[in-house]
Write a protein that holds these residues in place. Structure first.
Motif, PDB file in Angstrom:
ATOM      1  N   UNK A 159      20.158  38.272   4.689  1.00  0.00           N
ATOM      2  CA  UNK A 159      20.589  38.757   5.944  1.00  0.00           C
ATOM      3  C   UNK A 159      20.647  37.829   7.193  1.00  0.00           C
ATOM      4  N   UNK A 160      20.094  36.532   6.917  1.00  0.00           N
ATOM      5  CA  UNK A 160      20.321  35.533   7.921  1.00  0.00           C
ATOM      6  C   UNK A 160      21.950  34.988   7.886  1.00  0.00           C
ATOM      7  N   UNK A 161      22.317  34.896   6.510  1.00  0.00           N
ATOM      8  CA  UNK A 161      23.634  34.622   6.419  1.00  0.00           C
ATOM      9  C   UNK A 161      24.704  35.541   7.025  1.00  0.00           C
ATOM     10  N   UNK A 162      24.449  36.921   7.089  1.00  0.00           N
ATOM     11  CA  UNK A 162      25.190  37.774   7.627  1.00  0.00           C
ATOM     12  C   UNK A 162      25.131  37.705   9.065  1.00  0.00           C
ATOM     13  N   UNK A 163      24.053  37.658   9.574  1.00  0.00           N
ATOM     14  CA  UNK A 163      23.966  37.285  11.273  1.00  0.00           C
ATOM     15  C   UNK A 163      24.538  36.178  11.542  1.00  0.00           C
ATOM     16  N   UNK A 164      24.455  34.918  10.672  1.00  0.00           N
ATOM     17  CA  UNK A 164      25.112  33.898  11.022  1.00  0.00           C
ATOM     18  C   UNK A 164      26.835  34.043  11.102  1.00  0.00           C
ATOM     19  N   UNK A 165      27.277  34.701  10.044  1.00  0.00           N
ATOM     20  CA  UNK A 165      28.589  35.029  10.001  1.00  0.00           C
ATOM     21  C   UNK A 165      28.912  35.870  11.277  1.00  0.00           C
ATOM     22  N   UNK A 166      28.271  36.734  11.685  1.00  0.00           N
ATOM     23  CA  UNK A 166      28.504  37.549  12.935  1.00  0.00           C
ATOM     24  C   UNK A 166      28.578  36.651  13.993  1.00  0.00           C
ATOM     25  N   UNK A 167      27.641  35.621  14.302  1.00  0.00           N
ATOM     26  CA  UNK A 167      27.559  34.678  15.423  1.00  0.00           C
ATOM     27  C   UNK A 167      28.649  33.875  15.375  1.00  0.00           C
ATOM     28  N   UNK A 168      29.157  33.532  14.140  1.00  0.00           N
ATOM     29  CA  UNK A 168      30.183  32.522  14.112  1.00  0.00           C
ATOM     30  C   UNK A 168      31.605  33.123  14.458  1.00  0.00           C
ATOM     31  N   UNK A 169      31.720  34.263  14.056  1.00  0.00           N
ATOM     32  CA  UNK A 169      33.091  35.162  14.318  1.00  0.00           C
ATOM     33  C   UNK A 169      33.000  35.332  15.909  1.00  0.00           C
ATOM     34  N   UNK A 170      31.836  35.572  16.615  1.00  0.00           N
ATOM     35  CA  UNK A 170      31.805  35.808  18.073  1.00  0.00           C
ATOM     36  C   UNK A 170      31.991  34.333  18.829  1.00  0.00           C
ATOM     37  N   UNK A 171      31.629  33.323  18.201  1.00  0.00           N
ATOM     38  CA  UNK A 171      31.859  31.984  18.838  1.00  0.00           C
ATOM     39  C   UNK A 171      32.052  31.240  17.809  1.00  0.00           C
ATOM     40  N   UNK A 172      33.637  31.246  17.640  1.00  0.00           N
ATOM     41  CA  UNK A 172      34.080  30.440  16.237  1.00  0.00           C
ATOM     42  C   UNK A 172      34.098  28.739  16.757  1.00  0.00           C
ATOM     43  N   UNK A 173      33.883  28.440  18.059  1.00  0.00           N
ATOM     44  CA  UNK A 173      34.125  26.861  18.076  1.00  0.00           C
ATOM     45  C   UNK A 173      32.499  26.482  18.511  1.00  0.00           C
ATOM     46  N   UNK A 174      31.563  27.020  18.144  1.00  0.00           N
ATOM     47  CA  UNK A 174      30.017  26.397  18.138  1.00  0.00           C
ATOM     48  C   UNK A 174      29.659  25.977  17.028  1.00  0.00           C
ATOM     49  N   UNK A 175      29.732  24.699  16.978  1.00  0.00           N
ATOM     50  CA  UNK A 175      29.426  23.725  16.043  1.00  0.00           C
ATOM     51  C   UNK A 175      27.909  23.815  15.689  1.00  0.00           C
ATOM     52  N   UNK A 176      27.157  24.036  16.720  1.00  0.00           N
ATOM     53  CA  UNK A 176      25.618  24.048  16.354  1.00  0.00           C
ATOM     54  C   UNK A 176      25.314  25.361  15.182  1.00  0.00           C
ATOM     55  N   UNK A 177      26.282  26.399  15.598  1.00  0.00           N
ATOM     56  CA  UNK A 177      25.930  27.870  14.754  1.00  0.00           C
ATOM     57  C   UNK A 177      26.550  27.480  13.233  1.00  0.00           C
ATOM     58  N   UNK A 178      27.568  26.595  13.161  1.00  0.00           N
ATOM     59  CA  UNK A 178      28.167  26.141  11.828  1.00  0.00           C
ATOM     60  C   UNK A 178      27.160  25.495  11.225  1.00  0.00           C
ATOM     61  N   UNK A 179      26.391  24.337  11.952  1.00  0.00           N
ATOM     62  CA  UNK A 179      25.466  23.669  11.353  1.00  0.00           C
ATOM     63  C   UNK A 179      24.207  24.201  10.660  1.00  0.00           C
ATOM     64  N   UNK A 180      23.851  25.245  11.791  1.00  0.00           N
ATOM     65  CA  UNK A 180      22.771  26.206  11.240  1.00  0.00           C
ATOM     66  C   UNK A 180      22.936  26.950   9.967  1.00  0.00           C
ATOM     67  N   UNK A 181      24.168  27.446   9.956  1.00  0.00           N
ATOM     68  CA  UNK A 181      24.780  28.422   8.967  1.00  0.00           C
ATOM     69  C   UNK A 181      24.740  27.687   7.496  1.00  0.00           C
ATOM     70  N   UNK A 182      25.334  26.436   7.823  1.00  0.00           N
ATOM     71  CA  UNK A 182      25.369  25.636   6.665  1.00  0.00           C
ATOM     72  C   UNK A 182      23.653  25.160   5.836  1.00  0.00           C
TER      73      UNK A 182
END
Length: 182
Positions: A159-182
């Protein structure tokens, strides 16, 4: 605004004033109109300011790690401005941090459930705000880290991965979100 517009329209007619007896007989309308106008101003302007004051006070307690006081102040802010998703964001985060600080499993579950409800409400109010999806991802990541059952842990982390996918699709240039998603 509409009251002023109606008065201006009435004055533009250039009609004679009603008889003095009518104006004297309806004197009670003026105090009612004044009270109504004061109530409208209070509800539309002052409550937002009061809510922001409670929010700022809650932030001060949040900074001092006094989560219970911060939660109460954020709740007061939301009672005054219930459609302000920004206050939900901080209330949800305070619930999450409060849950992490307690050792009692029943209290932890209660705080986590309250935090989830608040974060979901914020997302309903403003679904395009990246912070709401990111906070829900953090919620499920935290829930997954706390889960002892491997099946629950996997469910929460997916479920966390799905919400990270949504968050990064809303802000595709947010490096912190990609870091947390990883």
């Amino acid at each position: 605004f509409f009251l002023l517009l109606a008065l201006a329209t009435a004055l533009m007619r250039e009609a004679a004033l009603p008889p003095r007896t009518w104006r004297i007989a309806n004197w009670w309308l003026y105090p009612i109109l004044m009270v109504g106008l004061a109530w409208i101003i209070l509800m539309t302007n002052f409550n937002v300011i009061r809510a922001d004051i409670y929010y700022k006070q809650g932030q001060a307690y949040d900074t001092e790690q006094s989560r219970d006081a911060a939660i109460e102040l954020y709740k007061k802010a939301l009672t005054l401005a219930p459609n302000e998703d920004f206050y939900y964001l901080f209330l949800g985060r305070a619930y999450l941090e409060r849950a992490q600080a307690t050792n009692d499993p029943a209290q932890r579950a209660a705080f986590l459930d309250q935090g989830l409800n608040v974060l979901l409400q914020a997302k309903i109010i403003n679904p395009l705000n990246t912070d709401h999806s990111a906070n829900l991802a953090r919620y499920y990541r935290t829930r997954g880290a706390m889960a002892s059952d491997p099946i629950d842990k996997e469910k929460y982390l997916n479920q966390a991965l799905e919400y990270y996918r949504q968050a990064t699709s809303l802000s595709p240039h947010n490096a912190q979100l990609f870091d947390e998603w990883g």
